[in-house]
Design an enzyme around this catalytic site. Structure first.
Site, PDB file in Angstrom:
ATOM      1  N   GLY A  45       1.144  -7.108   6.292  1.00 55.57           N
ATOM      2  CA  GLY A  45       0.923  -6.381   7.534  1.00 55.57           C
ATOM      3  C   GLY A  45       1.591  -7.017   8.744  1.00 55.57           C
ATOM      4  O   GLY A  45       1.302  -6.646   9.879  1.00 55.57           O
TER       5      GLY A  45
ATOM      6  N   GLY B 238       1.006  -1.714   1.426  1.00 55.56           N
ATOM      7  CA  GLY B 238      -0.023  -1.244   2.339  1.00 55.56           C
ATOM      8  C   GLY B 238       0.530  -0.197   3.295  1.00 55.56           C
ATOM      9  O   GLY B 238       0.668   0.978   2.949  1.00 55.56           O
TER      10      GLY B 238
ATOM     11  N   GLU C 271       1.044 -11.706  -3.299  1.00 54.30           N
ATOM     12  CA  GLU C 271       1.147 -11.288  -1.901  1.00 54.30           C
ATOM     13  C   GLU C 271       0.931 -12.490  -0.983  1.00 54.30           C
ATOM     14  O   GLU C 271      -0.220 -12.875  -0.729  1.00 54.30           O
ATOM     15  CB  GLU C 271       0.087 -10.235  -1.584  1.00 54.30           C
TER      16      GLU C 271
ATOM     17  N   ASN D 289      -1.712   0.629  -1.469  1.00 55.26           N
ATOM     18  CA  ASN D 289      -3.052   0.160  -1.104  1.00 55.26           C
ATOM     19  C   ASN D 289      -3.375   0.730   0.275  1.00 55.26           C
ATOM     20  O   ASN D 289      -2.853   0.261   1.277  1.00 55.26           O
ATOM     21  CB  ASN D 289      -3.042  -1.380  -1.082  1.00 55.26           C
ATOM     22  N   TRP D 290      -4.222   1.734   0.283  1.00 53.42           N
ATOM     23  CA  TRP D 290      -4.507   2.420   1.548  1.00 53.42           C
ATOM     24  C   TRP D 290      -5.472   1.641   2.441  1.00 53.42           C
ATOM     25  O   TRP D 290      -5.725   2.028   3.575  1.00 53.42           O
ATOM     26  CB  TRP D 290      -5.063   3.823   1.274  1.00 53.42           C
ATOM     27  N   LYS D 291      -6.078   0.611   1.901  1.00 56.06           N
ATOM     28  CA  LYS D 291      -7.043  -0.199   2.684  1.00 56.06           C
ATOM     29  C   LYS D 291      -8.085   0.730   3.332  1.00 56.06           C
ATOM     30  O   LYS D 291      -8.443   1.733   2.732  1.00 56.06           O
ATOM     31  CB  LYS D 291      -6.302  -1.057   3.708  1.00 56.06           C
TER      32      LYS D 291
ATOM     33  N   GLU E  91      -7.432  -9.905   1.847  1.00 60.05           N
ATOM     34  CA  GLU E  91      -8.366  -9.473   2.893  1.00 60.05           C
ATOM     35  C   GLU E  91      -9.805  -9.570   2.406  1.00 60.05           C
ATOM     36  O   GLU E  91     -10.710  -9.904   3.168  1.00 60.05           O
ATOM     37  CB  GLU E  91      -8.008  -8.046   3.356  1.00 60.05           C
TER      38      GLU E  91
ATOM     39  N   HIS F 236      -7.879  -9.077  -3.394  1.00 55.60           N
ATOM     40  CA  HIS F 236      -6.921  -8.941  -2.288  1.00 55.60           C
ATOM     41  C   HIS F 236      -7.250  -9.998  -1.233  1.00 55.60           C
ATOM     42  O   HIS F 236      -8.422 -10.308  -1.002  1.00 55.60           O
ATOM     43  CB  HIS F 236      -7.005  -7.530  -1.693  1.00 55.60           C
TER      44      HIS F 236
ATOM     45  N   SER G 163       4.524  -6.498   3.406  1.00 56.61           N
ATOM     46  CA  SER G 163       5.559  -5.855   4.231  1.00 56.61           C
ATOM     47  C   SER G 163       6.708  -5.268   3.406  1.00 56.61           C
ATOM     48  O   SER G 163       7.856  -5.328   3.823  1.00 56.61           O
ATOM     49  CB  SER G 163       6.078  -6.816   5.303  1.00 56.61           C
TER      50      SER G 163
HETATM   51  P1  PGA Z   1       1.466  -4.374   3.769  1.00 57.41           P
HETATM   52  O1  PGA Z   1       0.176  -4.701   2.869  1.00 57.41           O
HETATM   53  O2  PGA Z   1       2.443  -3.654   2.874  1.00 57.41           O
HETATM   54  O3  PGA Z   1       0.969  -3.505   4.883  1.00 57.41           O
HETATM   55  O4  PGA Z   1       2.015  -5.671   4.235  1.00 57.41           O
HETATM   56  C1  PGA Z   1       0.308  -5.096   1.542  1.00 57.41           C
HETATM   57  C2  PGA Z   1      -1.052  -5.324   0.949  1.00 57.41           C
HETATM   58  O5  PGA Z   1      -1.926  -5.897   1.625  1.00 57.41           O
HETATM   59  O6  PGA Z   1      -1.318  -4.956  -0.222  1.00 57.41           O
END
Ligand code: PGA
Length: 252
Positions: free
Chosen positions: A174, A235, A168, A9-11, A98, A96, A214
């Site tokens: 993150g 991510g 998640e 997931n490149w966000k 976010e 997600h 993470s």
């Molecule tokens: P992260 O993000 O691996 O940077 O913790 C995971 C995600 O939000 O899909």
């Protein structure tokens, strides 16, 4: 047998040319993943989807990070499932944390998106997961159960089989603080039990559930050793090709 799945997931990272550069280097990894029966893919921003699709080797899954539930019309700033399908996108991340936090997305809204994707033959990667506060109160199971029941409400077992779930925990995203393998496995096993209540044992046994939060080259192998964890939504560690390679190697 559930096929393993690694999705990056490149966000809000990578311009179209940066995405293209990544996609043009990923062929050996796609081959390695194929030889080991692992699905791998990336989820660029809407803007970078075409350049990644153009440059990617066959077999690299390309996913969006969101979708609108409508087909077309007066929805400024939105992109529909039909539009994703038209450019060759096959998957979309839905719900997600976010997006739930910054864009007010509810599980009910996600349910409409899940259905709209399925209607176009696209694969929803439906995310769920609790906050630190919920985790500390010991309410993870009831919280996640509600997200699953609402997000996947009204689906037939046949449709549910096409959905990928990503668990998640928000406190692990993150932050560098990944969930313990036991915590991740216990919640994912619970999610599978919930799916069993909704869609029956056979369907629940076949649905793929990923862990995210993470995940790094150093810890991915541990998660993959847990019986109910079928892959990872990653991510930060998916942005660099060397780290992405190490993630694939860790899943073998
Ligand atoms: P992260 O993000 O691996 O940077 O913790 C995971 C995600 O939000 O899909």
């Amino acid at each position: 047998m559930r096929k393993k799945f690694l999705l990056g997931n490149w966000k809000m990272n990578k311009t179209p040319s940066e995405g293209k550069e990544f996609a043009s280097k990923v062929a050996p990894l796609v081959k390695l993943a194929k030889e080991n029966d692992i699905d791998i893919g990336v989820a660029p921003t809407f803007l970078a989807l075409p350049s990644v699709l153009d440059a990617r080797p066959e077999g690299l899954i390309v996913s969006s990070q969101n979708v609108n539930e409508h087909e077309k019309g007066a929805y400024t700033g939105e992109v529909s499932p039909t539009m994703l399908k038209a450019v060759g996108v096959t998957h979309a991340i839905i719900g997600h944390s976010e997006r739930r936090e910054y864009n007010g997305e509810t599980s009910k809204a996600c349910n409409l998106k899940v259905k709209a994707l399925l209607a176009q033959g696209l694969v929803p990667v439906y995310c769920c997961g609790e906050s630190l506060e919920t985790y500390e109160k010991g309410e993870t199971f009831s919280f996640v159960k509600e997200q699953i029941e609402t997000g996947l409400a009204g689906l037939s077992s046949e449709e549910a089989l096409k959905v990928v779930i990503a668990y998640e925990p928000i406190w692990a995203i993150g932050t560098g603080k990944s969930a313990s393998i036991d915590d991740a496995e216990n919640t994912i096993e619970f999610i599978r039990d919930t799916l069993k209540e909704m869609f029956g044992q056979e369907t629940a046994d076949e649905m793929r559930i990923l862990y995210g939060g993470s995940v790094k080259p150093e810890n991915v192998r541990g998660y993959m050793g847990a019986p109910d964890i079928d892959g990872a939504l990653v991510g930060g560690a998916s942005l660099d090709i060397e780290s992405f390679k190490a993630l694939v190697e860790g899943m073998i």
